[in-house]
Enzyme design. Structure first.
Site, PDB file in Angstrom:
ATOM      1  N   HIS A 285       0.836  -1.198   0.000  1.00 56.76           N
ATOM      2  CA  HIS A 285       0.000   0.000   0.000  1.00 56.76           C
ATOM      3  C   HIS A 285       0.874   1.252   0.000  1.00 56.76           C
ATOM      4  O   HIS A 285       1.913   1.313   0.664  1.00 56.76           O
ATOM      5  CB  HIS A 285      -0.930   0.003   1.215  1.00 56.76           C
ATOM      6  CG  HIS A 285      -2.020  -1.005   1.116  1.00 56.76           C
ATOM      7  ND1 HIS A 285      -3.351  -0.668   1.079  1.00 56.76           N
ATOM      8  CD2 HIS A 285      -1.987  -2.361   1.034  1.00 56.76           C
ATOM      9  CE1 HIS A 285      -4.091  -1.761   0.981  1.00 56.76           C
ATOM     10  NE2 HIS A 285      -3.273  -2.804   0.960  1.00 56.76           N
TER      11      HIS A 285
ATOM     12  N   HIS B 139      -6.153 -11.545   5.608  1.00 58.04           N
ATOM     13  CA  HIS B 139      -5.071 -12.364   5.047  1.00 58.04           C
ATOM     14  C   HIS B 139      -4.022 -12.763   6.102  1.00 58.04           C
ATOM     15  O   HIS B 139      -2.969 -12.188   6.206  1.00 58.04           O
ATOM     16  CB  HIS B 139      -4.445 -11.772   3.798  1.00 58.04           C
ATOM     17  CG  HIS B 139      -4.119 -10.310   3.801  1.00 58.04           C
ATOM     18  ND1 HIS B 139      -3.342  -9.708   4.754  1.00 58.04           N
ATOM     19  CD2 HIS B 139      -4.454  -9.337   2.904  1.00 58.04           C
ATOM     20  CE1 HIS B 139      -3.214  -8.432   4.457  1.00 58.04           C
ATOM     21  NE2 HIS B 139      -3.879  -8.180   3.353  1.00 58.04           N
TER      22      HIS B 139
ATOM     23  N   GLY C 209      -0.361 -19.996  -3.324  1.00 58.14           N
ATOM     24  CA  GLY C 209       0.936 -20.627  -3.435  1.00 58.14           C
ATOM     25  C   GLY C 209       2.100 -19.680  -3.261  1.00 58.14           C
ATOM     26  O   GLY C 209       3.256 -20.113  -3.320  1.00 58.14           O
TER      27      GLY C 209
ATOM     28  N   ASP D 217      -7.615 -12.297  -3.298  1.00 51.36           N
ATOM     29  CA  ASP D 217      -6.739 -11.117  -3.265  1.00 51.36           C
ATOM     30  C   ASP D 217      -6.305 -10.737  -4.677  1.00 51.36           C
ATOM     31  O   ASP D 217      -5.216 -10.213  -4.886  1.00 51.36           O
ATOM     32  CB  ASP D 217      -5.520 -11.376  -2.378  1.00 51.36           C
ATOM     33  CG  ASP D 217      -4.793 -10.097  -1.963  1.00 51.36           C
ATOM     34  OD1 ASP D 217      -5.454  -9.186  -1.451  1.00 51.36           O
ATOM     35  OD2 ASP D 217      -3.567 -10.015  -2.157  1.00 51.36           O
TER      36      ASP D 217
ATOM     37  N   LEU E  86       4.960  -8.447  -2.303  1.00 51.43           N
ATOM     38  CA  LEU E  86       3.769  -9.034  -2.886  1.00 51.43           C
ATOM     39  C   LEU E  86       2.651  -8.002  -2.887  1.00 51.43           C
ATOM     40  O   LEU E  86       2.396  -7.336  -1.872  1.00 51.43           O
ATOM     41  CB  LEU E  86       3.333 -10.265  -2.093  1.00 51.43           C
ATOM     42  CG  LEU E  86       3.917 -11.608  -2.516  1.00 51.43           C
ATOM     43  CD1 LEU E  86       3.582 -12.675  -1.487  1.00 51.43           C
ATOM     44  CD2 LEU E  86       3.410 -12.016  -3.881  1.00 51.43           C
TER      45      LEU E  86
END
Length: 386
Positions: A144, A221, A254, A278, A315
């Site tokens: 973010h 998450h 994964g 997501d 990520l």
């Protein structure tokens, strides 16, 4: 929706599998299920022979950001919301919460208004929005943008909940960055249908437990962008595992979680765990995307669906849909298929207050259904609007 009879189906009811079963739907609802397949055809109905394929409740994804090429933060309009829904619907996700990441208050309000319009058109397809941020701990902001991550400005919460408050189904934030007064204001102003979720947080174990005990029923998450488990400070992960009722989402792509971490969470949480995609984009994923300081690119992977990372290497989201997450949970984490399916259907339906209408194949439930083969490849999708 016309009357349809599905025959010779392997039906997942939301609790168990029925082999060789038949299901009749009409007027947008599931009307009848026969375990022995004895539902007679009518002149006005259509008969569909599934030839042993799975007939599953539609997937329910409570966190995703974009469709094939449009992104809600970028273009917060009803057209974008409809595009996101159609992009995921054809992959078996029949209910979803379009999600926005940390942004300005103006974009938040525009996104809420756009989702409210589509929610009124398709209440069981797009029942609301998930606002992820911007009220995060900067230490755990992940991908973010630091330009938006903040504590609420004076009067900001009042403005946020001043219109379309009922469209916010999930609001993810870090409770430790808010004052007690701000937390009280949040609880007072939010709509009863809004679920607060702890995420992008550096809260201690005790701070997280306090939040879970005082109005935060969800954690966003698990493992990602939160204080991890340590022997002397169990952190948020330890609090999620230790709490009696909090539910946690898991990104089973994964990349965000190792299969062992997913399996461990499943063993400890059971029905308190649910799956999210997501997804930034899907079908196929866009190679690059930029929105102000939010810059990501897609990294393909010959052994998996690939992932999005930002220019710092963090990520930034996945590139799949929820049925793919079910497949990862089963094939890589070893979760039984029926349990993995519940984590993508019945459990998320219950968490947003729609558990008596969505997420199961039972009489009286909305007829949002998908046909897959034995490897969970989606072959057909049936949805209804009211």
């Amino acid at each position: 929706m016309q009357s349809i009879i599905f025959q010779n189906a392997t039906v997942f009811t939301g609790d168990s599998f029925l082999s060789g079963a038949s299901v009749r739907i009409s007027d947008g609802y599931i009307q009848e299920i026969s375990e022995n397949g004895n539902i007679p055809a009518t002149d006005s109905g259509t008969v569909v022979d599934l030839q042993g394929d799975y007939l599953l409740p539609g997937m329910i994804d409570l966190q995703l950001y974009g469709g094939s090429n449009l992104f809600l933060n970028d273009i917060p309009t009803p057209e974008t919301v409809r595009h996101i829904y159609e992009s995921h619907r054809r992959n078996g996700t029949t209910t979803l919460l379009p999600t926005i990441h940390s942004t300005s208050l103006d974009i938040m309000l525009q996104s809420m208004a756009a989702v409210a319009i589509v929610r009124d058109e398709n209440p069981f397809g797009v029942p609301g929005i998930h606002i992820e941020g911007p009220y995060f701990n900067p230490i755990k902001r992940g991908a973010h943008s630091m330009a938006y991550v903040r504590t609420p400005a004076e009067g900001e919460l009042e403005t946020l909940f001043g219109s379309n408050a009922d469209v916010i189904r999930i609001l993810t934030l870090a409770p430790e960055i808010l004052t007690n007064e701000q937390l009280a204001t949040l609880q007072r102003l939010k709509h009863p249908d809004t679920r607060l979720s702890l995420g992008h947080s550096n809260a201690t174990y005790q701070q997280a437990m306090n939040a879970f005990d005082s109005g935060f029923p969800l954690a966003t998450h698990l493992y990602n962008a939160m204080r991890g488990f340590e022997s002397r400070e169990p952190g948020i992960v330890g609090a999620v595992f230790d709490h009696a009722s909090v539910h946690a989402s898991v990104i089973a792509d994964g990349y965000h979680c190792h299969p062992v971490a997913i399996r461990t969470a499943y063993r400890l949480l059971g029905e308190r765990m649910f799956l999210i995609s997501d997804a930034l984009f899907a079908n196929p994923p866009r190679p690059n995307f930029s929105l102000g300081e939010f810059v990501v690119h897609f990294e393909p992977d010959t052994h998996g669906p690939g992932r999005y990372v930002n220019n710092e290497g963090n990520l930034a989201g996945s590139a799949l849909t929820l049925i793919d997450c079910v497949r990862v949970a089963v094939d890589q984490a070893g979760i039984p298929l029926s349990n993995a399916l519940r984590m993508a259907t019945a459990i998320p339906a219950e968490l947003i207050g729609l558990g008596n209408q969505l997420g199961k194949i039972k009489p009286g439930y909305v007829a949002n259904l998908i046909q897959t083969n034995q490897t969970l490849a989606v072959k057909n999708v049936w949805t209804t609007t009211f």
